[in-house]
Design an enzyme around this catalytic site. Structure first.
Site, PDB file in Angstrom:
ATOM      1  CG  ASP A  83      -0.262  -0.283   2.538  1.00  0.00           C
ATOM      2  OD1 ASP A  83       0.978  -0.408   2.553  1.00  0.00           O
ATOM      3  OD2 ASP A  83      -0.967  -0.385   3.555  1.00  0.00           O
ATOM      4  CG  ASN A  97      -8.666  -1.217  12.150  1.00  0.00           C
ATOM      5  OD1 ASN A  97      -7.676  -1.811  11.709  1.00  0.00           O
ATOM      6  ND2 ASN A  97      -9.229  -0.219  11.499  1.00  0.00           N
ATOM      7  CG  HIS A 149      -5.554  -1.843   9.000  1.00  0.00           C
ATOM      8  ND1 HIS A 149      -5.710  -0.541   9.426  1.00  0.00           N
ATOM      9  CD2 HIS A 149      -4.226  -2.093   9.053  1.00  0.00           C
ATOM     10  CE1 HIS A 149      -4.528  -0.036   9.705  1.00  0.00           C
ATOM     11  NE2 HIS A 149      -3.611  -0.955   9.501  1.00  0.00           N
ATOM     12  CD  GLU A 162      -8.495   1.061   7.847  1.00  0.00           C
ATOM     13  OE1 GLU A 162      -8.586   0.209   8.746  1.00  0.00           O
ATOM     14  OE2 GLU A 162      -7.715   2.033   7.921  1.00  0.00           O
TER      15      GLU A 162
HETATM   16  C1  GLP Z   1      -0.335   0.766   8.644  1.00  0.00           C
HETATM   17  C2  GLP Z   1      -0.133  -0.085   7.370  1.00  0.00           C
HETATM   18  C3  GLP Z   1      -0.288  -1.577   7.639  1.00  0.00           C
HETATM   19  C4  GLP Z   1       0.471  -1.960   8.890  1.00  0.00           C
HETATM   20  C5  GLP Z   1      -0.112  -1.232  10.074  1.00  0.00           C
HETATM   21  C6  GLP Z   1       0.518  -1.616  11.424  1.00  0.00           C
HETATM   22  O1  GLP Z   1      -1.606   1.289   8.767  1.00  0.00           O
HETATM   23  N1  GLP Z   1      -0.983   0.307   6.294  1.00  0.00           N
HETATM   24  O2  GLP Z   1       0.139  -2.310   6.503  1.00  0.00           O
HETATM   25  O3  GLP Z   1       0.420  -3.356   9.079  1.00  0.00           O
HETATM   26  O4  GLP Z   1       0.029   0.164   9.865  1.00  0.00           O
HETATM   27  O5  GLP Z   1       1.650  -0.873  11.653  1.00  0.00           O
HETATM   28  P1  GLP Z   1       2.673  -1.125  12.833  1.00  0.00           P
HETATM   29  O6  GLP Z   1       3.535  -2.266  12.403  1.00  0.00           O
HETATM   30  O7  GLP Z   1       3.458   0.154  12.932  1.00  0.00           O
HETATM   31  O8  GLP Z   1       1.882  -1.420  14.042  1.00  0.00           O
END
Ligand code: GLP
Length: 246
Positions: free
Chosen positions: A71, A142, A144, A149
């Site tokens: 993404d 959440n 995702h 989402e």
């Molecule tokens: C973002 C990304 C996700 C990622 C998530 C968790 O929103 N779009 O792909 O898995 O954050 O991030 P973190 O590893 O910093 O908790």
């Protein structure tokens, strides 16, 4: 429904990162033996940073890699230090290139004029590369995956999405003000992710404990928890540290 998730728990973040890097490296080697290349799907976020640091020490110039990031914010300039393009360049692409490993690194273009066209181009590029051998994922609080989402359909493809308010809130720690936090993103769809041959989901720390215990308790997918679609896939590995599992 049979639960297919293969769960491993490691004592701390460092061990989780090392083991994840070893797992990915093993897959790269195996896939290379079969077809002289390997196609990886890659995440951003704080969770995979340790894995990237370990992985670049393992990969050398005998490997040909193609990678597709999950993404990217939209719109965003590549040189914005909060873009996922910037993150990947710093954490993986540059270090890997300096090891002289050969790579083709793809990420949705946050600068594209026409986001719909960019989404179609990205899906086609994944197909042209022969699909993803190993998809590595983090998970949002959440549930995702990528920027899919709650409510995302299991057959969703790469598309422009609105980022959930709770995610905007979580991501705001990286920006100077709430006004700067992007509200949209281009993300691979749940369907795109599920077409990967194998999937490795990483979660670390107390902040992931609730969503992980919810995910592991599920008997069937729940549309409000995008990561729950993973239980329909036959080859999903979940790597946790004890804080995320407790
Ligand atoms: C973002 C990304 C996700 C990622 C998530 C968790 O929103 N779009 O792909 O898995 O954050 O991030 P973190 O590893 O910093 O908790």
């Amino acid at each position: 429904m049979m639960k297919s998730l293969k769960i491993s728990t490691f004592p701390d973040y460092e061990t989780l990162s090392k083991e994840a890097a070893m797992f990915v490296f093993q897959k790269i080697k195996e896939t290379h033996e079969q077809k002289n290349t390997c196609v990886l799907g890659l995440p951003t976020g704080s969770t995979p940073i340790g894995m990237y640091q370990q992985l670049v020490t393992l990969i050398n110039d005998s490997f040909q890699l193609t990678t597709f990031n999950l993404d990217e914010y939209y719109p965003i300039q590549k040189d914005n230090d909060q873009s996922y393009h910037y993150f990947m360049s710093k954490q993986f692409w540059k270090p890997i290139s300096s090891q002289s490993a050969k790579g083709e690194f793809n990420i949705p273009n946050g600068e594209a004029k026409d986001p719909q066209e960019e989404c179609q181009r990205y899906e086609q590029a994944i197909k042209n590369a022969g699909g993803i051998d190993l998809m590595i994922l983090g998970i949002g609080g959440n549930g995702h995956i990528g920027f899919n989402e709650p409510g995302s359909a299991p057959d969703s493809r790469t598309r422009l999405v609105n980022i959930a308010d709770s995610t905007v809130q979580a991501n705001s720690r990286f920006f100077n003000s709430m006004a700067e936090v992007p509200r949209q993103a281009i993300t691979m769809g749940v369907g795109t992710i599920l077409e990967s041959r194998e999937i490795l989901l990483l979660a670390s720390g107390k902040s992931k404990k609730n969503i992980i215990s919810t995910l592991l308790a599920l008997e069937k997918p729940d549309r409000q928890i995008p990561a729950s679609w993973l239980i329909t896939h036959p080859h999903v590995y979940v790597y946790l540290d004890t804080e995320a599992r407790a």
